[in-house]
Motif scaffolding. Structure first.
Motif, short mmCIF file in Angstrom:
data_model
loop_
_atom_site.label_atom_id
_atom_site.label_comp_id
_atom_site.label_asym_id
_atom_site.label_seq_id
_atom_site.Cartn_x
_atom_site.Cartn_y
_atom_site.Cartn_z
N GLY A 56 32.12 16.42 -33.20
CA GLY A 56 31.90 17.74 -32.63
C GLY A 56 32.00 18.64 -31.27
N LEU A 57 32.42 17.30 -30.68
CA LEU A 57 33.10 18.57 -29.28
C LEU A 57 34.48 18.74 -29.45
CD1 LEU A 57 32.96 18.76 -26.18
CD2 LEU A 57 33.49 16.02 -25.86
N ALA A 58 35.27 17.67 -30.25
CA ALA A 58 36.68 17.99 -30.67
C ALA A 58 37.02 19.44 -31.16
CB ALA A 58 37.10 17.52 -31.24
N ASP A 59 35.82 19.37 -31.82
CA ASP A 59 35.06 21.26 -32.84
C ASP A 59 35.12 22.54 -31.75
OD1 ASP A 59 36.02 22.81 -35.29
OD2 ASP A 59 33.60 23.24 -35.33
N ALA A 60 34.24 21.95 -30.92
CA ALA A 60 33.90 23.18 -29.60
C ALA A 60 34.90 23.28 -29.80
CB ALA A 60 32.87 22.65 -28.87
N LEU A 61 35.80 22.35 -28.53
CA LEU A 61 37.02 22.38 -27.89
C LEU A 61 38.03 23.77 -28.55
CD1 LEU A 61 37.16 18.80 -25.98
CD2 LEU A 61 35.90 21.69 -25.08
N GLU A 62 38.13 23.46 -29.92
CA GLU A 62 39.16 23.89 -30.46
C GLU A 62 38.69 25.67 -30.30
OE1 GLU A 62 41.59 23.34 -31.93
OE2 GLU A 62 41.62 21.03 -32.28
N ARG A 63 37.49 25.24 -30.53
CA ARG A 63 37.04 27.41 -30.84
C ARG A 63 37.21 28.04 -29.68
NH1 ARG A 63 34.28 27.66 -35.77
NH2 ARG A 63 33.85 26.50 -36.69
N LEU A 64 36.57 27.37 -27.86
CA LEU A 64 36.80 27.34 -27.49
C LEU A 64 37.73 27.75 -26.48
CD1 LEU A 64 34.45 25.29 -25.01
CD2 LEU A 64 34.07 27.99 -25.52
N ALA A 65 39.53 26.29 -27.54
CA ALA A 65 40.77 26.95 -26.76
C ALA A 65 41.46 28.30 -26.85
CB ALA A 65 41.57 26.09 -27.31
N PRO A 78 39.41 28.41 -17.40
CA PRO A 78 39.40 26.84 -17.35
C PRO A 78 37.77 26.42 -18.42
CG PRO A 78 38.47 28.05 -15.60
CD PRO A 78 38.79 29.34 -17.12
N VAL A 79 38.03 25.12 -18.52
CA VAL A 79 37.04 24.59 -19.47
C VAL A 79 36.60 23.02 -18.83
CG1 VAL A 79 36.22 22.98 -20.98
CG2 VAL A 79 37.44 25.57 -21.81
N ILE A 80 36.03 22.59 -17.97
CA ILE A 80 35.15 21.30 -18.01
C ILE A 80 34.17 20.52 -18.94
CG2 ILE A 80 34.45 20.33 -15.51
CD1 ILE A 80 34.74 22.33 -13.84
N VAL A 81 34.71 19.75 -19.30
CA VAL A 81 33.86 18.52 -19.93
C VAL A 81 32.93 17.03 -19.30
CG1 VAL A 81 33.87 16.78 -21.89
CG2 VAL A 81 34.74 18.74 -22.06
N VAL A 82 31.73 18.03 -19.02
CA VAL A 82 31.56 16.43 -18.27
C VAL A 82 30.57 15.76 -19.66
CG1 VAL A 82 29.67 15.61 -16.76
CG2 VAL A 82 30.64 18.49 -16.69
N ARG A 113 40.67 13.85 -22.99
CA ARG A 113 42.46 13.80 -22.34
C ARG A 113 43.52 13.62 -23.28
NH1 ARG A 113 39.23 9.67 -18.95
NH2 ARG A 113 38.52 10.93 -16.47
N ALA A 114 43.70 13.05 -24.41
CA ALA A 114 44.24 13.32 -25.25
C ALA A 114 44.30 14.46 -26.06
CB ALA A 114 44.55 11.50 -26.39
N ARG A 115 43.78 15.43 -26.82
CA ARG A 115 43.81 16.10 -27.01
C ARG A 115 43.58 17.36 -26.56
NH1 ARG A 115 40.32 15.31 -32.87
NH2 ARG A 115 41.34 17.59 -32.55
N PHE A 116 43.43 17.79 -25.83
CA PHE A 116 42.86 18.99 -24.87
C PHE A 116 43.51 18.86 -23.27
CE2 PHE A 116 40.04 18.56 -27.68
CZ PHE A 116 40.32 20.56 -29.13
#
Length: 289
Positions: free
Chosen positions: A17-26, A33-37, A50-53
């Motif tokens: 789910g995180l990968a999908d959300a980050l794709e949309r934010l990108a 700027p995006v920070i994932v905690v 780190r690998a995909r984004f």
């Protein structure tokens, strides 16, 4: 203008789910700027990001502190505004630039609560209807109806105000963590407003445990009252929780957790000013509480 807004995403063990959300934010334009905690995930979340984004900063926490992970992200942000997302939510194109305009135009605005569209059908979150109809009305120096609650994954904050208020409480984890922060921001003199031209999307994760979330929400509502409300309100909320516990297993479990794990509350109790309490009671009367 959204370069002025850092998006902080708190997550734990939801890499898909995180990968999908980050794709949309990108896809936001201009990009923020995006920070994932990462709340001590065990599913390789940090490695995936780190690998995909590679443009996303990752902060890995040694243990799960729930909503308070957002505090760590806000501390790392270099912008004056911070927008919160979860691993199942994201901001609409143009939303953060519009939010920045509202903050520029309203210096007392400490927190902006966005319009939340839920699921593939993009239905308005019922919380938004309640915020739009807030009994507190619209103050002249705020961009929308005044509120004392919000949905965390659809909120933008003034970073300094958020951090000075203490952010989200580490003991609350996730579920109803917003109420205490709203009271603390209001106590510090900041305005909180619902603004419907700033839009966020929320597709609740199917891996959520609804019963656990309800239990935590019940517990946190009690803790918020015990921490910040005068004794008359504390008594009323506690009696209401006892009554609910007789009828509902989740309410009973939430009350039990609040009682058995709440010894720390007395040490941190700090009652809100009378003006803030009057506003809270006005909201409760408007809800029929």
């Amino acid at each position: 203008m959204s370069e002025r807004v850092t998006v902080v995403v708190a997550t734990q063990n939801r890499r898909g789910g995180l990968a999908d959300a980050l794709e949309r934010l990108a896809g936001l334009s201009p990009a923020s700027p995006v920070i994932v905690v990462d709340n001590a995930s065990t599913d390789g979340t940090a490695q995936m990001v780190r690998a995909r984004f590679p443009g996303v900063r990752v902060v890995v926490l040694p243990r799960n502190i729930g909503a308070a992970a957002r505090n760590a992200g806000a501390r790392e942000a270099a912008t004056d505004l911070v927008a919160f997302s979860d691993d199942d939510s994201w901001w609409a194109p143009g939303a953060l630039a519009r939010a920045a305009e509202h903050f520029d135009a309203h210096p007392r605005l400490g927190l902006l609560a966005a319009r939340m569209l839920v699921g593939a059908r993009e239905e308005l979150d019922p919380v938004c209807d309640a915020m739009a109809a807030s009994p507190l009305g619209t103050e002249p120096d705020l961009p929308g109806p005044s509120v004392l609650g919000f949905v965390a994954c659809g909120a933008v904050v003034r970073r300094d105000a958020f951090l000075q208020a203490g952010g989200f409480h580490e003991r609350f984890l996730v579920g109803g963590e917003e109420e205490l922060l709203a009271l603390d921001l209001a106590t510090a003199g900041w305005g909180l407003a619902y603004v419907d031209d700033v839009v966020a999307h929320h597709h609740p994760s199917p891996s959520r445990n609804p019963s656990r979330r309800r239990r935590i929400q019940r517990r946190n509502a009690l803790w918020a009252a015990w921490l910040r409300r005068p004794l008359s309100a504390v008594a009323g909320h506690t009696l209401a929780a006892l009554g609910a516990g007789l009828r509902d297993a989740d309410a009973r479990a939430g009350l039990g957790e609040a009682l058995t794990r709440g010894a720390w509350v007395l040490r941190e109790r700090r009652v809100v000013p009378a003006g803030v309490e009057r506003r809270v009671r006005r909201l409760e009367r408007g809800k029929g509480a």
